[in-house]
Scaffold this active site. Structure first.
Site, PDB file in Angstrom:
ATOM      1  N   ASP A  52       0.836  -1.199   0.000  1.00  0.00           N
ATOM      2  CA  ASP A  52       0.000   0.000   0.000  1.00  0.00           C
ATOM      3  C   ASP A  52       0.877   1.257   0.000  1.00  0.00           C
ATOM      4  OD1 ASP A  52      -2.802   0.971   0.396  1.00  0.00           O
ATOM      5  OD2 ASP A  52      -1.962   1.848   2.220  1.00  0.00           O
ATOM      6  N   GLU A  81      14.817 -15.087   0.843  1.00  0.00           N
ATOM      7  CA  GLU A  81      15.105 -16.120   1.854  1.00  0.00           C
ATOM      8  C   GLU A  81      14.124 -17.299   1.708  1.00  0.00           C
ATOM      9  OE1 GLU A  81      14.629 -14.160   5.628  1.00  0.00           O
ATOM     10  OE2 GLU A  81      16.117 -12.627   5.123  1.00  0.00           O
TER      11      GLU A  81
END
Ligand code: NOJ
Length: 605
Positions: A226, A304
């Site tokens: 956002d 990751e």
């Protein structure tokens, strides 16, 4: 006027098909679920996570690849959940963390990826950090997580600078000290209940790395970010005389102004096309170079978890070359294409924005996205039925000129078929597969958009957020077992209900599901794009994506479909006369070359 025929065989290549391994988000069709308005399982009139889980089969059958959910975190709901009080909790309104886990699990079982909303520009004023900041006082580390400043003028009674909130009124609110005296001011680019975080603060950065990992560990496939263009503010927070807006102000530079009535914004199909849609937002709070450091950092966090997690930017920036910076190789994976959303139903303009979008993203090696509707803008089935024929318009309310519903839907179906025929990834907003229009007649006093109370928007965004109809004869059209609905549903929405449309071969639902099946079958998402340069009607847009030819007629005159083509799908019935098939106005087709056709797709018939 004699309708023109498509007779040219010249092509202009814009992009070539994607070679090699593509991640899912390169080509995905992603369906936006607005949780409070999708499906309400407990009958309180607000949609919830168990409701979403129970309806996921609809998305799988429709044929989308993923869903993106607007926020369901713990929140006082001052901006429908875009005011987060706890990023690791589900709001009671929507269920529990276990419900979120169950939703993610079910979606994955159905082969759907899950993207959730992340709101990092601001928290709620009911977040623990903000309460601590108020309690701790000026100069404290707690206040350093936000933008607290002394006021200007005598006794600090004036805001620290002249910025306006996107929702109207000043972007600063003054605090009150524990002893009742007026205190410092804090910055909020949106509502006063949405204080902006200070992204120069390492503690803020660390907290959001942790929030990302919290949800990645639960199995989400990505995040919609956002206000991705607003997190870093220019050093010193300098004054700026402009006003920022998500909707309504930036129709197209020079053609519409704030406060102008929809009826005054006239669409002139012969008017010259502006070179590029200007989405505004050029002030010192937007699109600062420092935002890119944050996304490089987050890219590493997602990595990751492997290469298939993604970030999509909600960034109202232009030009498109600036937007492309958000999707450089080591930043986000996607950014919403609001320039496409803000276009008019006009072949030349659409061609320009499509080509510019692809070229800008090619520069950074990223695929393009397309979108026509979301929870912040007028639904495209109404936008295209307004006198503007599209654009980034103000939502019409009960006292405004009303969109032409039939024309709007006809054009919306044609625009959606054009969009789904383009290479890259596309976003759908819940209910557009049913052809839902904007609910324009909701009385102003029932509307909940905070921008109305702040004076930023007279009508606000509620008209595109009304709970969607599933069954024509059920309470609240199947949205809620009790018939409760947080916004009133128009009485005639039974005709848009899913069960009404399922068995009607000409329905909008059937058009979307057919298009999505064909899009997959012909691998249109990973295709390329070549324009067919027509020497005929400037209102006709024609392109080739792999084996499929897409022709959109944005004008009102019919144009002949070459006899060399077999039509796969059409957004409206075609016409047969003069021994030929004709593509009527406001209609799009997908077609393939007939097995016995000549090699030139548009040789003389
Ligand atoms: C963009 C969201 O889409 C909108 O609904 C919200 O009001 C603002 N950001 C503020 O978070």
């Amino acid at each position: 006027m004699v309708p023109a025929a498509l007779s040219s065989c010249r092509t202009t290549t814009v992009s070539t098909p994607h070679e090699g391994e593509a991640q899912w988000w390169h080509t995905a069709v992603i369906y936006q679920v607005y949780p409070r308005s999708f499906a309400d399982s407990d009958g309180d009139g607000y949609g919830d996570l168990p409701g979403i889980t129970s309806r996921l089969g609809h998305l799988a059958r429709l044929g989308v690849d993923a869903l993106w959910l607007s926020p369901f975190y713990s929140s006082p709901q001052a901006d429908a959940g875009y005011d987060v009080a706890d990023y690791r909790k589900v709001d009671d309104l929507f269920g529990t963390l276990a419900d979120a886990d169950a939703m993610i699990k079910r979606a994955h079982q159905l082969g759907l990826r899950v993207v959730i909303d992340l709101v990092p520009n601001h928290t709620s004023d009911e977040h623990a950090w903000f309460a601590a900041a108020l309690a701790a006082g000026p100069g404290s580390p707690e206040r350093a997580r936000y933008h607290f400043c002394d006021g200007r003028g005598a006794d600090g009674a004036e805001p620290p600078n002249n910025w306006d909130s996107v929702f109207g009124g000043p972007a600063w609110t003054r605090t009150t000290n524990p002893d009742g005296t007026p205190g410092q001011w804090y910055l909020h680019l949106f509502d006063s209940k949405q204080p902006d975080l200070n992204w120069a603060n390492e503690e803020v950065r660390e907290e959001f790395r942790s929030v990302l990992r919290f949800w990645l560990d639960r199995g989400v496939d990505g995040f919609r970010v956002d206000v991705a263009h607003g997190m870093v503010k220019k050093e010193g927070l300098p004054d700026w005389a402009g006003h920022s807006s998500m909707i309504s102000e930036h129709e197209q530079a020079g053609t519409a102004t704030r406060g102008q009535d929809a009826s005054e914004q006239t669409h002139d199909p012969d008017a010259p096309v502006e070179h590029e849609v200007d989405l505004g937002n050029h002030g010192p709070m937007w699109n600062q170079p420092g935002v890119h450091d944050i996304y490089r950092d987050w890219h590493a966090v997602l990595a990751e978890y492997g290469a298939d997690r993604m970030l999509v930017a909600e960034a109202w920036v232009s030009p498109l070359s600036d937007l492309a910076k958000y999707v450089r190789e080591d930043e986000m994976q996607q950014a919403f294409n609001f320039a496409f959303l803000a276009s008019h139903w006009h072949a030349e303009e659409l061609r320009e924005v499509i080509e510019d979008s692809i070229r800008a993203n090619d520069e950074v090696g990223a695929p393009t996205t397309w979108v026509l509707s979301n929870h912040d803008v007028v639904r495209h089935a109404s936008r295209f039925g307004m006198s503007t024929a599209g654009g980034n318009v103000s939502p019409p309310g009960p006292d405004d000129p009303q969109p032409d519903t039939a024309l709007g839907l006809r054009r919306a179906r044609a625009a959606s078929l054009l969009m789904l025929g383009l290479p890259g990834s596309a976003y759908l907003y819940q209910g557009e597969e049913l052809g839902l229009p904007e609910a324009t007649m909701i009385p102003i006093e029932l509307r909940q958009d905070p921008a109305i109370a702040r004076g930023g928007e007279p009508v606000g965004r509620d008209g595109c957020r009304v709970p969607i109809p599933w069954e024509a004869e059920a309470p609240a059209f199947g949205y809620s077992p009790t018939g409760a609905s947080w916004l009133p549903q128009p009485a005639d929405w039974g005709r848009y209900a899913l069960d009404t449309q399922k068995h009607d071969p000409d329905s909008t639902y059937r058009l979307y599901s057919r298009a999505l099946r064909l899009r997959r079958e012909y691998a249109l998402g990973r295709g390329g794009l070549a324009w067919l340069d027509l020497d005929a009607d400037p209102q006709v847009l024609a392109l080739v994506n792999g084996a499929v030819t897409v022709i959109a007629n944005t004008g009102s005159e019919a144009t002949r479909v070459p006899a060399t083509l077999d039509v796969l799908v059409s957004s409206a019935p075609l016409e047969q006369y003069d021994d030929a098939t004709w593509l009527p106005g406001d209609t799009t087709i997908w077609a393939v070359r007939r097995a016995d056709a000549r090699t030139e797709p548009f040789g003389p018939d």
